[in-house]
Design an enzyme around this catalytic site. Structure first.
Site, PDB file in Angstrom:
ATOM      1  N   CYS A 183      13.301 -15.090  13.578  1.00 33.75           N
ATOM      2  CA  CYS A 183      14.302 -14.085  13.200  1.00 33.75           C
ATOM      3  C   CYS A 183      15.730 -14.533  13.397  1.00 33.75           C
ATOM      4  CB  CYS A 183      14.029 -12.768  13.921  1.00 33.75           C
ATOM      5  SG  CYS A 183      14.186 -12.815  15.718  1.00 33.75           S
ATOM      6  N   ASN A 195       4.807   7.731  11.507  1.00 34.13           N
ATOM      7  CA  ASN A 195       4.898   8.921  12.358  1.00 34.13           C
ATOM      8  C   ASN A 195       6.029   8.817  13.370  1.00 34.13           C
ATOM      9  OD1 ASN A 195       3.897   7.071  14.162  1.00 34.13           O
ATOM     10  ND2 ASN A 195       2.048   8.241  14.699  1.00 34.13           N
ATOM     11  N   HIS A 238      14.595  -8.660  18.331  1.00 36.81           N
ATOM     12  CA  HIS A 238      14.695  -8.978  16.913  1.00 36.81           C
ATOM     13  C   HIS A 238      16.171  -9.148  16.589  1.00 36.81           C
ATOM     14  CE1 HIS A 238      13.666  -9.397  12.782  1.00 36.81           C
ATOM     15  NE2 HIS A 238      14.249  -8.272  12.405  1.00 36.81           N
ATOM     16  N   ASP A 263      18.288  -7.563   6.526  1.00 31.17           N
ATOM     17  CA  ASP A 263      17.330  -8.298   7.355  1.00 31.17           C
ATOM     18  C   ASP A 263      16.580  -9.292   6.487  1.00 31.17           C
ATOM     19  OD1 ASP A 263      15.501  -9.203   9.193  1.00 31.17           O
ATOM     20  OD2 ASP A 263      14.938  -7.227   9.924  1.00 31.17           O
TER      21      ASP A 263
END
Length: 226
Positions: A136, A169, A194, A217
């Site tokens: 990342c 959710n 991240h 991203d």
């Protein structure tokens, strides 16, 4: 610097940092032990032609060249194209392949990279085959270089205790049996940190209140809505 531009940044200190600065720090690790890595962006080191080639190799350009070129003045569009091209997961001659497990014996361990210039020039030298490997912070570092090179103010953001909710959710679900042993049946995931990018531009499509730092991203993830 031009007040009528979509990427106009009025604060001179911010222009010096997010447009002109060729050196930065990327924060990695975990919430209890944050490590600062130096990173050389080098956006002015003879990279412009590489960045323009990146636009020309994208699936967006290949599918509709006229439409693609006509939208290259729109930082929203350019940001999406570049975020796709930084990773090589779409069979689009992207810059980097990601790898998080296994051996890095035959290629570069992601932790060995300390700047974007060598990665971008290796990508060109290898006839635009994805460089191996990135994670990342590497994707974010290279993305920052390319966007700054193209004139879009960009920075890196590190977040610790990150999570990915797959069932929408808005919670991270973990399952245990009656003895308290963890069950590997949930698909939600968590990890230590991240790193992604934010770029500065206005949002006439959403309204003035949404203008400013926009999240981008480039790290490859699961497809969303195809």
């Amino acid at each position: 610097w031009f007040s009528g531009d979509d990427v106009f940044m009025s604060n001179e200190n911010e222009r010096q940092e997010y447009v002109l600065n060729e050196n930065g720090i990327i924060f990695v690790g975990n919430a209890r032990y944050i490590e600062a890595r130096g990173w050389y962006y080098g956006q002015f080191q003879d990279l412009l032609n590489i960045c323009l080639t990146m636009l020309d190799l994208s699936l967006y350009y290949r599918q509709d060249p006229a439409m693609d070129v006509s939208r290259r003045g729109d930082p929203k569009y350019v940001g999406r194209v570049i975020s796709s091209m930084i990773n090589g997961n779409d069979n689009d001659n992207g810059v980097l392949l990601g790898k998080w497990q296994g051996s890095f014996h035959s290629h570069e361990n992601p932790s060995r990279w300390d700047g974007s210039v060598v990665i971008l020039k290796k990508w060109r030298q290898d006839n635009y085959r994805p460089v191996q490997y990135g994670q990342c912070w590497v994707f974010a570092g290279v993305m920052c270089t390319v966007l700054r090179c193209l004139g879009i103010p960009t920075r890196l953001v590190s977040n610790f205790n990150s999570a990915h909710d797959v069932d929408r959710n808005l919670s991270i679900d973990k399952y245990y049996d009656s003895s308290g042993r963890s069950l590997n049946i949930g698909k939600d995931s968590t990890w230590d940190y991240h790193v992604w990018n934010e770029s500065w531009f206005i949002r006439p499509d959403l309204g003035r209140s949404y203008s400013g730092w926009q999240v981008l991203d480039a790290t490859p993830q699961e497809q969303s809505r195809g």
